[in-house]
Write a protein that holds these residues in place. Sequence first.
Motif, PDB file in Angstrom:
ATOM      1  N   ALA A  73     -22.587  31.232 -11.549  1.00 20.84           N
ATOM      2  CA  ALA A  73     -23.935  30.943 -11.059  1.00 20.84           C
ATOM      3  C   ALA A  73     -24.828  32.179 -11.098  1.00 20.84           C
ATOM      4  CB  ALA A  73     -23.864  30.399  -9.631  1.00 20.84           C
ATOM      5  N   LEU A  74     -24.253  33.349 -11.024  1.00 19.85           N
ATOM      6  CA  LEU A  74     -25.053  34.568 -11.000  1.00 19.85           C
ATOM      7  C   LEU A  74     -25.506  35.002 -12.385  1.00 19.85           C
ATOM      8  CD1 LEU A  74     -26.141  36.892  -9.226  1.00 19.85           C
ATOM      9  CD2 LEU A  74     -23.985  38.090  -9.636  1.00 19.85           C
ATOM     10  N   SER A  75     -24.626  34.920 -13.367  1.00 22.76           N
ATOM     11  CA  SER A  75     -24.950  35.405 -14.717  1.00 22.76           C
ATOM     12  C   SER A  75     -25.319  34.294 -15.689  1.00 22.76           C
ATOM     13  CB  SER A  75     -23.759  36.181 -15.278  1.00 22.76           C
ATOM     14  OG  SER A  75     -22.623  35.335 -15.412  1.00 22.76           O
ATOM     15  N   GLY A  76     -24.933  33.062 -15.428  1.00 34.44           N
ATOM     16  CA  GLY A  76     -25.196  31.974 -16.364  1.00 34.44           C
ATOM     17  C   GLY A  76     -24.173  31.875 -17.481  1.00 34.44           C
ATOM     18  N   ILE A  77     -23.144  32.705 -17.456  1.00 37.87           N
ATOM     19  CA  ILE A  77     -22.067  32.682 -18.452  1.00 37.87           C
ATOM     20  C   ILE A  77     -20.806  32.185 -17.772  1.00 37.87           C
ATOM     21  CG2 ILE A  77     -20.782  34.065 -20.117  1.00 37.87           C
ATOM     22  CD1 ILE A  77     -23.078  36.090 -20.035  1.00 37.87           C
ATOM     23  N   PRO A  78     -20.091  31.224 -18.322  1.00 33.76           N
ATOM     24  CA  PRO A  78     -18.857  30.742 -17.689  1.00 33.76           C
ATOM     25  C   PRO A  78     -17.863  31.875 -17.474  1.00 33.76           C
ATOM     26  CG  PRO A  78     -19.536  29.247 -19.432  1.00 33.76           C
ATOM     27  CD  PRO A  78     -20.425  30.446 -19.543  1.00 33.76           C
ATOM     28  N   CYS A  79     -17.332  31.945 -16.255  1.00 34.23           N
ATOM     29  CA  CYS A  79     -16.375  32.991 -15.906  1.00 34.23           C
ATOM     30  C   CYS A  79     -15.007  32.631 -16.473  1.00 34.23           C
ATOM     31  CB  CYS A  79     -16.316  33.158 -14.397  1.00 34.23           C
ATOM     32  SG  CYS A  79     -15.844  31.656 -13.506  1.00 34.23           S
ATOM     33  N   VAL A  80     -14.021  33.485 -16.186  1.00 41.26           N
ATOM     34  CA  VAL A  80     -12.677  33.269 -16.706  1.00 41.26           C
ATOM     35  C   VAL A  80     -12.058  32.011 -16.113  1.00 41.26           C
ATOM     36  CG1 VAL A  80     -11.702  34.785 -14.934  1.00 41.26           C
ATOM     37  CG2 VAL A  80     -10.435  34.396 -17.042  1.00 41.26           C
ATOM     38  N   HIS A  81     -12.404  31.680 -14.877  1.00 46.90           N
ATOM     39  CA  HIS A  81     -11.854  30.466 -14.250  1.00 46.90           C
ATOM     40  C   HIS A  81     -12.477  29.213 -14.853  1.00 46.90           C
ATOM     41  CE1 HIS A  81     -12.461  33.776 -11.193  1.00 46.90           C
ATOM     42  NE2 HIS A  81     -11.165  33.804 -11.410  1.00 46.90           N
ATOM     43  N   ALA A  82     -13.785  29.264 -15.125  1.00 46.91           N
ATOM     44  CA  ALA A  82     -14.450  28.118 -15.755  1.00 46.91           C
ATOM     45  C   ALA A  82     -13.957  27.922 -17.178  1.00 46.91           C
ATOM     46  CB  ALA A  82     -15.963  28.323 -15.736  1.00 46.91           C
ATOM     47  N   CYS A  83     -13.698  29.005 -17.900  1.00 44.35           N
ATOM     48  CA  CYS A  83     -13.164  28.883 -19.263  1.00 44.35           C
ATOM     49  C   CYS A  83     -11.788  28.238 -19.267  1.00 44.35           C
ATOM     50  CB  CYS A  83     -13.112  30.253 -19.930  1.00 44.35           C
ATOM     51  SG  CYS A  83     -14.731  30.977 -20.283  1.00 44.35           S
ATOM     52  N   SER A  84     -10.980  28.561 -18.234  1.00 44.90           N
ATOM     53  CA  SER A  84      -9.651  27.945 -18.145  1.00 44.90           C
ATOM     54  C   SER A  84      -9.764  26.445 -17.868  1.00 44.90           C
ATOM     55  CB  SER A  84      -8.841  28.634 -17.050  1.00 44.90           C
ATOM     56  OG  SER A  84      -7.576  28.030 -16.904  1.00 44.90           O
ATOM     57  N   ALA A  85     -10.696  26.063 -16.974  1.00 39.83           N
ATOM     58  CA  ALA A  85     -10.864  24.640 -16.661  1.00 39.83           C
ATOM     59  C   ALA A  85     -11.485  23.879 -17.831  1.00 39.83           C
ATOM     60  CB  ALA A  85     -11.731  24.483 -15.410  1.00 39.83           C
ATOM     61  N   LEU A  86     -12.466  24.455 -18.516  1.00 35.41           N
ATOM     62  CA  LEU A  86     -13.093  23.788 -19.657  1.00 35.41           C
ATOM     63  C   LEU A  86     -12.140  23.684 -20.843  1.00 35.41           C
ATOM     64  CD1 LEU A  86     -16.614  25.485 -19.517  1.00 35.41           C
ATOM     65  CD2 LEU A  86     -16.086  23.102 -18.952  1.00 35.41           C
ATOM     66  N   GLY A  87     -11.284  24.682 -21.010  1.00 36.59           N
ATOM     67  CA  GLY A  87     -10.314  24.613 -22.102  1.00 36.59           C
ATOM     68  C   GLY A  87      -9.260  23.560 -21.888  1.00 36.59           C
ATOM     69  N   SER A  88      -8.887  23.295 -20.602  1.00 36.25           N
ATOM     70  CA  SER A  88      -7.886  22.257 -20.336  1.00 36.25           C
ATOM     71  C   SER A  88      -8.434  20.857 -20.631  1.00 36.25           C
ATOM     72  CB  SER A  88      -7.440  22.335 -18.879  1.00 36.25           C
ATOM     73  OG  SER A  88      -8.526  22.066 -18.006  1.00 36.25           O
ATOM     74  N   VAL A  89      -9.759  20.650 -20.494  1.00 30.76           N
ATOM     75  CA  VAL A  89     -10.375  19.357 -20.779  1.00 30.76           C
ATOM     76  C   VAL A  89     -10.677  19.201 -22.261  1.00 30.76           C
ATOM     77  CG1 VAL A  89     -12.276  17.824 -20.117  1.00 30.76           C
ATOM     78  CG2 VAL A  89     -11.350  19.433 -18.470  1.00 30.76           C
ATOM     79  N   GLY A  90     -10.800  20.316 -22.979  1.00 35.49           N
ATOM     80  CA  GLY A  90     -11.109  20.276 -24.401  1.00 35.49           C
ATOM     81  C   GLY A  90     -12.589  20.294 -24.703  1.00 35.49           C
ATOM     82  N   LYS A  91     -13.394  20.814 -23.782  1.00 34.36           N
ATOM     83  CA  LYS A  91     -14.835  20.867 -24.003  1.00 34.36           C
ATOM     84  C   LYS A  91     -15.217  22.203 -24.636  1.00 34.36           C
ATOM     85  CE  LYS A  91     -16.016  17.755 -20.186  1.00 34.36           C
ATOM     86  NZ  LYS A  91     -16.831  17.561 -18.958  1.00 34.36           N
TER      87      LYS A  91
END
Length: 272
Positions: A73-91
């Motif tokens: 939310a601060l930088s507008g770039i997905p963090c390492v945790h968001a990348c892990s969650a988005l990668g598990s869904v395949g987005k």
Amino acid sequence: MDRYVKMKSMIGRYKGRICPRIHKKLEIEKSNSRTWTPRWSGDDDLSVYEVSMYPRKYIVDISKNTCTCGSWALSGIPCVHACSALGSVGKNIEDFVHSYYNMTSFALAYEPCVLPINGPDLWPQSNRDTILPPPYRKQPGKPKKRRRREHDEPRNTYRVLRIHAPGKCRKCGQVGHNKRSCKNDPTNETTPPSQTAVGPSSLRRKIMFRRRQPSHTIEIATPSDDIVQSQPAPTSQTKPPSDIVVQSQPVPTIQTEPPSDIVVQSQPAPTI
């Protein structure tokens, strides 16, 4: 003006969707997300995940573009945790980057051009005083030489940080304050005197004091009922045994007489 021309030429050659510098940061977050484990919470939208790496845990909400770490939310770039969650869904992770970092926004920033101007010799002349820069004032404190780093910028792993031990009061022995700000009773010492550190100056003082002490001690007798009198030590006399009788004999005298053949005549002294 030169920067505008340089950036416009770079935008025309670049084929990516997001800015090149943001693309490098996103690739680093993707590689670091491999060590994190995402778990779906079971919601209908498939948006809430728990991303953990023992003993740390974070909650990622994909629909709101938020993470409990606050970096997304601060930088507008997905963090390492968001990348892990988005990668598990395949987005696609680039779809969740803020629109400010897209190449379309980047091209709009450098769309206008800077028009050239004439030199100082063609400027209109003025009779007013020359405008001078404000006087320089030295700021208090030591000037900083290092730039301010971003919140998500990696630190230097080769630099060893200095770790100081907590301060200890010399007056009461407690940790957390010094002797000047101590408000405790100095008689209530928490540490025994045997455990206090001894410096070289105190050791030197003790050694000098020991050297000055005399090697013998003088005892002063006090009057008492028991008086010890010193008696002379008995002298050992050696007596000859009774069987042996020692007789003293006179020493013989030797008389020297002149020989009878030699006649000594006295002569008168010569007169001058």
